[in-house]
Write a protein that holds these residues in place. Structure first.
Motif, PDB file in Angstrom:
ATOM      1  N   ARG A  12      -4.029   1.581  15.594  1.00 39.16           N
ATOM      2  CA  ARG A  12      -4.133   3.034  15.687  1.00 39.16           C
ATOM      3  C   ARG A  12      -4.561   3.549  14.326  1.00 39.16           C
ATOM      4  NH1 ARG A  12      -1.675   8.074  14.928  1.00 39.16           N
ATOM      5  NH2 ARG A  12      -1.798   9.452  16.753  1.00 39.16           N
ATOM      6  N   GLY A  13      -5.666   4.279  14.296  1.00 35.39           N
ATOM      7  CA  GLY A  13      -6.119   4.847  13.040  1.00 35.39           C
ATOM      8  C   GLY A  13      -6.859   3.846  12.167  1.00 35.39           C
ATOM      9  N   VAL A  14      -7.032   4.235  10.919  1.00 31.63           N
ATOM     10  CA  VAL A  14      -7.841   3.454   9.979  1.00 31.63           C
ATOM     11  C   VAL A  14      -6.983   2.385   9.304  1.00 31.63           C
ATOM     12  CG1 VAL A  14      -9.345   3.553   7.964  1.00 31.63           C
ATOM     13  CG2 VAL A  14      -9.276   5.488   9.559  1.00 31.63           C
ATOM     14  N   LYS A  15      -7.422   1.150   9.419  1.00 31.81           N
ATOM     15  CA  LYS A  15      -6.778   0.046   8.704  1.00 31.81           C
ATOM     16  C   LYS A  15      -7.482  -0.106   7.368  1.00 31.81           C
ATOM     17  CE  LYS A  15      -5.792  -4.912   9.037  1.00 31.81           C
ATOM     18  NZ  LYS A  15      -5.946  -6.126   9.870  1.00 31.81           N
ATOM     19  N   VAL A  16      -6.767   0.183   6.299  1.00 27.72           N
ATOM     20  CA  VAL A  16      -7.355   0.143   4.963  1.00 27.72           C
ATOM     21  C   VAL A  16      -7.023  -1.180   4.288  1.00 27.72           C
ATOM     22  CG1 VAL A  16      -7.444   1.227   2.689  1.00 27.72           C
ATOM     23  CG2 VAL A  16      -7.199   2.650   4.744  1.00 27.72           C
ATOM     24  N   ILE A  17      -8.058  -1.879   3.856  1.00 22.16           N
ATOM     25  CA  ILE A  17      -7.908  -3.105   3.080  1.00 22.16           C
ATOM     26  C   ILE A  17      -8.333  -2.769   1.661  1.00 22.16           C
ATOM     27  CG2 ILE A  17      -8.742  -5.465   2.769  1.00 22.16           C
ATOM     28  CD1 ILE A  17      -9.274  -5.439   5.839  1.00 22.16           C
ATOM     29  N   SER A  18      -7.415  -2.874   0.713  1.00 20.11           N
ATOM     30  CA  SER A  18      -7.731  -2.463  -0.655  1.00 20.11           C
ATOM     31  C   SER A  18      -7.105  -3.412  -1.659  1.00 20.11           C
ATOM     32  CB  SER A  18      -7.244  -1.032  -0.906  1.00 20.11           C
ATOM     33  OG  SER A  18      -5.831  -0.950  -0.750  1.00 20.11           O
ATOM     34  N   CYS A  19      -7.711  -3.496  -2.826  1.00 21.35           N
ATOM     35  CA  CYS A  19      -7.197  -4.374  -3.876  1.00 21.35           C
ATOM     36  C   CYS A  19      -6.165  -3.629  -4.729  1.00 21.35           C
ATOM     37  CB  CYS A  19      -8.343  -4.868  -4.748  1.00 21.35           C
ATOM     38  SG  CYS A  19      -9.134  -3.564  -5.727  1.00 21.35           S
ATOM     39  N   PRO A  20      -5.323  -4.375  -5.459  1.00 18.02           N
ATOM     40  CA  PRO A  20      -4.324  -3.711  -6.300  1.00 18.02           C
ATOM     41  C   PRO A  20      -4.914  -3.120  -7.567  1.00 18.02           C
ATOM     42  CG  PRO A  20      -4.178  -6.093  -6.540  1.00 18.02           C
ATOM     43  CD  PRO A  20      -5.172  -5.838  -5.450  1.00 18.02           C
ATOM     44  N   SER A  21      -6.174  -3.395  -7.824  1.00 13.90           N
ATOM     45  CA  SER A  21      -6.950  -2.925  -8.986  1.00 13.90           C
ATOM     46  C   SER A  21      -6.647  -3.749 -10.226  1.00 13.90           C
ATOM     47  CB  SER A  21      -6.732  -1.437  -9.267  1.00 13.90           C
ATOM     48  OG  SER A  21      -5.511  -1.215  -9.965  1.00 13.90           O
ATOM     49  N   CYS A  22      -7.609  -3.796 -11.137  1.00 15.95           N
ATOM     50  CA  CYS A  22      -7.462  -4.504 -12.414  1.00 15.95           C
ATOM     51  C   CYS A  22      -8.497  -3.933 -13.378  1.00 15.95           C
ATOM     52  CB  CYS A  22      -7.646  -6.010 -12.221  1.00 15.95           C
ATOM     53  SG  CYS A  22      -9.329  -6.492 -11.789  1.00 15.95           S
ATOM     54  N   ALA A  23      -8.651  -4.572 -14.526  1.00 20.56           N
ATOM     55  CA  ALA A  23      -9.576  -4.065 -15.540  1.00 20.56           C
ATOM     56  C   ALA A  23     -11.029  -4.143 -15.107  1.00 20.56           C
ATOM     57  CB  ALA A  23      -9.377  -4.842 -16.850  1.00 20.56           C
ATOM     58  N   ARG A  24     -11.321  -4.897 -14.027  1.00 15.93           N
ATOM     59  CA  ARG A  24     -12.710  -4.995 -13.556  1.00 15.93           C
ATOM     60  C   ARG A  24     -13.119  -3.815 -12.692  1.00 15.93           C
ATOM     61  NH1 ARG A  24     -10.958 -10.396 -12.464  1.00 15.93           N
ATOM     62  NH2 ARG A  24     -10.657  -9.779 -10.286  1.00 15.93           N
TER      63      ARG A  24
END
Length: 375
Positions: free
Chosen positions: A265-277
């Motif tokens: 249901r709805g948008v499944k967001v796949i995202s990274c935890p973020s880093c210096a790159r």
């Protein structure tokens, strides 16, 4: 045969009951439930909370009815609700009779706790007359005295024995429209009890890790416990019990089901935890996108990754993808294919527009398919 057998879930075969117009068990979708925490006597406040939970996709909502005044308020609440309501009855059988007459789709009771055989028969008659199902709700924190004396402490065997004793009371009255829960705050106890019960009965099971805690801690405990059971094929309806807004319970419930590929249901967001790159502020971007896309109910996937290390690979698996690049220019992927670039300044508005357009296309295609099937 699935091309990804390691993702297959062999769901336990259970009989199906109806909670209002919502099927539970059998081949029906796993439903998501929550419970109001407003005073039921305050019908307006309770209706407002129900409406908020309906908006985020609650399939069934439980409302506590411990007093006469509560069941009086429940009558107004049931008329206003768009989803079926479960009336939670504590010990007084008359509250069950009143709630059934007031529009409850289901009664949450433990038959053995409401008194004599005649009282049980009265509740069953009221349930049958009003088309109510019943949930037997066993809890490790309120096990019967004779079971605690027999086993010494709450254990899987005690929870299952309690559930089956209550079930027999309904079966003896020729009532079979019920589901069962054997909840515990301890994840291992709950999983073991549900697993044993699943092997001993075909009634639909309502899953929950009770008194799980606050938003973060409770989400983690519930995800572990419910995830283990659902992955093993056990569970027909779920409630994530959080010391938080009931709306959050519904959201977490859907995230658990989405993570296992059981229901979307709805948008499944796949995202990274973020880093210096990272080429843009991933954390803030994801927070903003999740808020701006909360109105989308159509299942689709969106990947948001800050750089090109994993970005292209994740984008190939999602409907829409965004990967951070240099000089404030970022790559947008559509259906897994590189499509165009977008600037940091226009990025969020652009992604929101793409998701809304994709959702509209999916909805139109589904409507067309349904129309053709009906012809």
């Amino acid at each position: 045969m699935s091309v990804r057998p390691w993702r297959d879930i062999a769901r336990r075969k259970s009989r199906q009951i109806m909670v209002g117009k919502v099927p539970v068990g059998g081949d029906a979708a796993v439903t998501v439930q929550t419970m109001t925490n407003t005073p039921t006597e305050d019908a307006v406040a309770t209706i407002n909370q129900i409406r908020a939970c309906e908006e985020v996709g609650a399939d069934i909502i439980r409302v506590s009815c411990p007093t006469v005044e509560a069941t009086q308020g429940f009558r107004l609440i049931a008329k206003a609700a768009r989803v079926p309501l479960v009336a939670d009855i504590h010990f007084h059988y008359k509250r069950a009779l009143e709630a059934a007459d007031a529009g409850a789709a289901c009664l949450r009771i433990n038959p053995g706790n409401i008194g004599s055989d005649e009282r049980i028969r009265e509740v069953v008659r009221a349930a049958k007359a009003n088309g109510c199902s019943i949930r037997i709700g066993v809890n490790a924190g309120s096990l019967e005295k004779h079971l605690l004396e027999k086993y010494g402490e709450p254990c899987p065997e005690a929870l299952v024995e309690s559930a089956l004793e209550h079930a027999r009371l309904l079966e003896d009255n020729d009532f079979h429209e019920f589901k069962i829960s054997v909840k515990a705050s301890d994840v291992f106890l709950a999983v073991a009890a549900y697993s044993e019960l699943a092997a001993r009965t075909d009634y639909p099971l309502h899953l929950g890790i009770t008194e799980a805690g606050g938003l973060i801690g409770g989400t983690v405990k519930s995800s572990i416990g419910l995830g283990m059971l659902l992955w093993s094929g056990v569970g027909d309806t779920i409630r994530v019990s959080l010391s938080a807004d009931p709306v959050e319970e519904v959201k977490v419930g859907y995230h658990i089901l989405k993570s296992l590929g059981i229901r979307a249901r709805g948008v499944k967001v796949i995202s990274c935890p973020s880093c210096a790159r990272q080429g843009f502020d991933v954390v803030r971007t994801v927070e903003t996108l999740e808020t701006r896309l909360a109105h989308i109910t159509t299942p689709l996937s969106l990947s948001v990754l800050g750089c090109v290390v994993n970005g292209p690979g994740e984008a190939r698996e999602t409907d829409i993808g965004l990967t951070g690049g240099g000089n404030g220019r970022h790559m947008v992927y559509l259906s897994g294919v590189t499509d165009h670039q977008i600037s940091s300044e226009a990025m969020v508005d652009h992604i929101v527009a793409l998701v809304e357009k994709k959702a509209a296309e999916i909805d139109a295609a589904n409507a067309e398919a349904a129309l053709q099937a009906a012809e």
